[in-house]
Enzyme design. Structure first.
Site, mmCIF file in Angstrom:
data_model
loop_
_atom_site.group_PDB
_atom_site.id
_atom_site.type_symbol
_atom_site.label_atom_id
_atom_site.label_comp_id
_atom_site.label_asym_id
_atom_site.label_seq_id
_atom_site.Cartn_x
_atom_site.Cartn_y
_atom_site.Cartn_z
ATOM 1 N N ARG A 168 0.882 -1.188 0.000
ATOM 2 C CA ARG A 168 0.000 0.000 0.000
ATOM 3 C C ARG A 168 0.906 1.221 0.000
ATOM 4 O O ARG A 168 1.711 1.400 0.919
ATOM 5 C CB ARG A 168 -0.921 -0.017 1.221
ATOM 6 C CG ARG A 168 -1.707 1.268 1.388
ATOM 7 C CD ARG A 168 -2.812 1.197 2.435
ATOM 8 N NE ARG A 168 -3.973 0.496 1.954
ATOM 9 C CZ ARG A 168 -5.220 0.688 2.402
ATOM 10 N NH1 ARG A 168 -5.463 1.574 3.346
ATOM 11 N NH2 ARG A 168 -6.231 -0.012 1.916
ATOM 12 N N HIS A 193 -7.224 0.758 -6.596
ATOM 13 C CA HIS A 193 -7.525 -0.063 -5.417
ATOM 14 C C HIS A 193 -8.202 -1.358 -5.906
ATOM 15 O O HIS A 193 -9.391 -1.596 -5.654
ATOM 16 C CB HIS A 193 -8.434 0.714 -4.465
ATOM 17 C CG HIS A 193 -8.484 0.153 -3.073
ATOM 18 N ND1 HIS A 193 -7.716 -0.917 -2.659
ATOM 19 C CD2 HIS A 193 -9.232 0.520 -1.982
ATOM 20 C CE1 HIS A 193 -7.977 -1.188 -1.390
ATOM 21 N NE2 HIS A 193 -8.895 -0.335 -0.963
ATOM 22 N N GLN A 229 -10.265 -3.814 -3.657
ATOM 23 C CA GLN A 229 -11.582 -3.292 -3.327
ATOM 24 C C GLN A 229 -12.574 -3.647 -4.442
ATOM 25 O O GLN A 229 -13.701 -4.085 -4.179
ATOM 26 C CB GLN A 229 -11.495 -1.765 -3.156
ATOM 27 C CG GLN A 229 -12.800 -1.129 -2.730
ATOM 28 C CD GLN A 229 -13.260 -1.597 -1.363
ATOM 29 O OE1 GLN A 229 -12.506 -1.553 -0.401
ATOM 30 N NE2 GLN A 229 -14.489 -2.069 -1.254
ATOM 31 N N ASP A 288 -17.454 7.099 -2.407
ATOM 32 C CA ASP A 288 -16.212 6.987 -1.621
ATOM 33 C C ASP A 288 -15.911 8.384 -1.063
ATOM 34 O O ASP A 288 -16.537 9.380 -1.471
ATOM 35 C CB ASP A 288 -15.069 6.489 -2.536
ATOM 36 C CG ASP A 288 -13.745 6.314 -1.785
ATOM 37 O OD1 ASP A 288 -13.762 6.198 -0.543
ATOM 38 O OD2 ASP A 288 -12.681 6.317 -2.449
ATOM 39 N N CYS A 324 -16.716 1.860 0.018
ATOM 40 C CA CYS A 324 -15.581 0.980 0.334
ATOM 41 C C CYS A 324 -15.159 1.084 1.796
ATOM 42 O O CYS A 324 -14.491 0.200 2.312
ATOM 43 C CB CYS A 324 -14.410 1.303 -0.580
ATOM 44 S SG CYS A 324 -13.861 3.013 -0.449
ATOM 45 N N ARG A 352 -14.231 -8.452 1.290
ATOM 46 C CA ARG A 352 -12.790 -8.275 1.085
ATOM 47 C C ARG A 352 -12.068 -9.571 1.476
ATOM 48 O O ARG A 352 -11.137 -10.007 0.818
ATOM 49 C CB ARG A 352 -12.258 -7.106 1.942
ATOM 50 C CG ARG A 352 -12.793 -5.723 1.600
ATOM 51 C CD ARG A 352 -12.275 -5.231 0.263
ATOM 52 N NE ARG A 352 -10.833 -5.207 0.186
ATOM 53 C CZ ARG A 352 -10.043 -4.215 0.610
ATOM 54 N NH1 ARG A 352 -10.588 -3.129 1.130
ATOM 55 N NH2 ARG A 352 -8.727 -4.267 0.472
HETATM 56 N N1 CP Z 1 -11.558 -0.104 2.043
HETATM 57 C C1 CP Z 1 -10.299 -0.161 2.516
HETATM 58 O O1 CP Z 1 -9.323 -0.421 1.794
HETATM 59 O O2 CP Z 1 -10.202 0.045 3.849
HETATM 60 P P1 CP Z 1 -8.835 0.245 4.659
HETATM 61 O O3 CP Z 1 -8.214 1.525 4.203
HETATM 62 O O4 CP Z 1 -9.257 0.273 6.095
HETATM 63 O O5 CP Z 1 -7.917 -0.917 4.364
HETATM 64 N N1 NVA Z 2 -10.095 6.700 -1.861
HETATM 65 C C1 NVA Z 2 -9.776 6.296 -0.518
HETATM 66 C C2 NVA Z 2 -10.030 4.835 -0.351
HETATM 67 C C3 NVA Z 2 -9.777 4.302 1.048
HETATM 68 C C4 NVA Z 2 -10.007 2.847 1.152
HETATM 69 C C5 NVA Z 2 -8.344 6.645 -0.194
HETATM 70 O O1 NVA Z 2 -7.468 6.435 -1.056
HETATM 71 O O2 NVA Z 2 -8.075 7.134 0.906
#
Ligand code: CP
Ligand code: NVA
Length: 332
Positions: A126, A153, A156, A248, A288, A316
């Site tokens: 990440r 992502h 997701q 989102d 999400c 997930r």
């Molecule tokens: N939806 C999602 O990726 O959540 P987190 O950021 O908590 O992993």
């Molecule tokens: N768009 C958001 C998604 C979090 C799961 C972010 O990148 O923070």
């Protein structure tokens, strides 16, 4: 495969469907949703469904396998679902926190990638810049999974499409309305929808659209699958025939400095009861998570019977278990 001169005695997982695994899953890394084919997505959903229904059948299938998880941003769902998923499959997951492993500070990303391959069978990364995940994957001999970057992502999207398929028993010609920011979540959802033959109508404020490059790419995919993708600035038009209404956050991780401007720009794009009353009555609501209640979505909508949000979060786990199983056992 793990890159090691001192490999453990190999512990091949008993395949759920050796034939299909061998034919599919030729790709090594899952970085954006671009890599996975429509057929591979169908196979993954079938496996995830089996894993969800009878998790005990799959206990121990990845015994002796390990997953490293190098995270540069906070996470709850992604981290816990991968860790629990690996444990349920009999393997282990090692979490590397942002504070202790800031990319490129103590050592280069290239060296980190080359070392982690000697320990683990796959990696979840990440990061902020998507190019970091691509660099990591280039230097790693093990499968690399994008656990979220500024651009994509894809994990997701797997859970999102699986949830829609679960609710409507199909993805073909399903209408998804996405209201909000043209961000990482939308980018991957666009590829996913286009690949499974779902239609996606996105309502975004001007200036927050996905890149031209992504839109061009999506157009090519829709020519093959017949899926319809439409962008507008009007949430009411987008949700008109929606089976699923998705939103989102307006301020993604790393965009905190733009918060004030974004809150102003996105105000007309809140998913609330007034907007939802114009969508078909049996449409579901998706997010999400984490949600900023009162910004992109109201409390009332999250708590309404139409909300599929917590099923989505649960999924997930099941979809990622199927993903790691396939990536770790596929013959390339
Ligand atoms: N939806 C999602 O990726 O959540 P987190 O950021 O908590 O992993
Ligand atoms: N768009 C958001 C998604 C979090 C799961 C972010 O990148 O923070």
């Amino acid at each position: 495969m793990k890159d090691s001169s001192k490999k453990k005695a190999s512990l091949p997982a008993k395949s759920i469907s050796k034939k299909s695994t061998a034919k599919l899953w030729a790709f090594k890394d899952f970085l954006s949703m671009k890599e996975i084919s429509s057929q591979e997505l169908s196979a993954l959903f079938v496996l995830a469904e089996k894993m969800k229904k009878n998790p005990e059948v799959f206990y121990g299938k990845l015994k002796g396998h390990s997953l490293v998880m190098l995270f540069q941003k906070p996470s709850m769902r992604t981290r816990v679902s991968f860790e629990v998923g690996m444990q349920e499959l009999g393997g282990c997951a090692v979490y590397m926190a942002p504070q202790e492993h800031p990319l490129g500070e103590r050592e280069s990303l290239k060296d980190i990638a080359r070392v982690l391959c000697r320990y683990a069978d796959a990696a979840v990364i990440r990061t902020y810049a998507h190019s970091e995940i691509e660099d990591f994957a280039r230097n790693a001999s093990i499968p690399v999974i994008n656990g979220l970057s500024d651009s994509y992502h894809p994990c997701q999207t797997l859970a999102d499409l699986f949830t829609i398929r679960e609710k409507f028993r199909t993805l073909d010609k399903i209408n998804i309305a996405y209201i909000g920011d043209g961000n990482n979540v939308l980018n991957s959802l666009l590829y996913g929808a286009a690949k499974v033959g779902a239609n996606l109508s996105a309502a975004l404020p001007k200036g927050y659209e996905p890149s031209e490059e992504i839109l061009k790419d999506i157009k090519l995919i829709t020519k093959e699958t017949g899926s319809k993708i439409n962008l507008s600035n009007n949430p009411f038009t987008a949700i008109k025939n929606a089976h699923a209404v998705y939103t989102d956050v307006w301020v993604s991780m790393g965009q905190e400095k733009q918060r004030e401007q974004r809150l102003r720009d996105f105000q007309p794009f809140q998913v609330n009861s007034a907007i939802l009353s114009k969508a078909p009555k049996d449409s579901i609501v998706m997010h999400c998570l984490p949600a900023h209640r009162g910004e992109e979505i109201t409390d009332e909508v999250i708590e309404s019977p139409r909300s599929a949000i917590f099923d989505q979060a649960e999924n997930r786990l099941h979809t990622q278990k199927a993903l790691i199983y396939y990536l770790m056992t596929a013959k390339r």
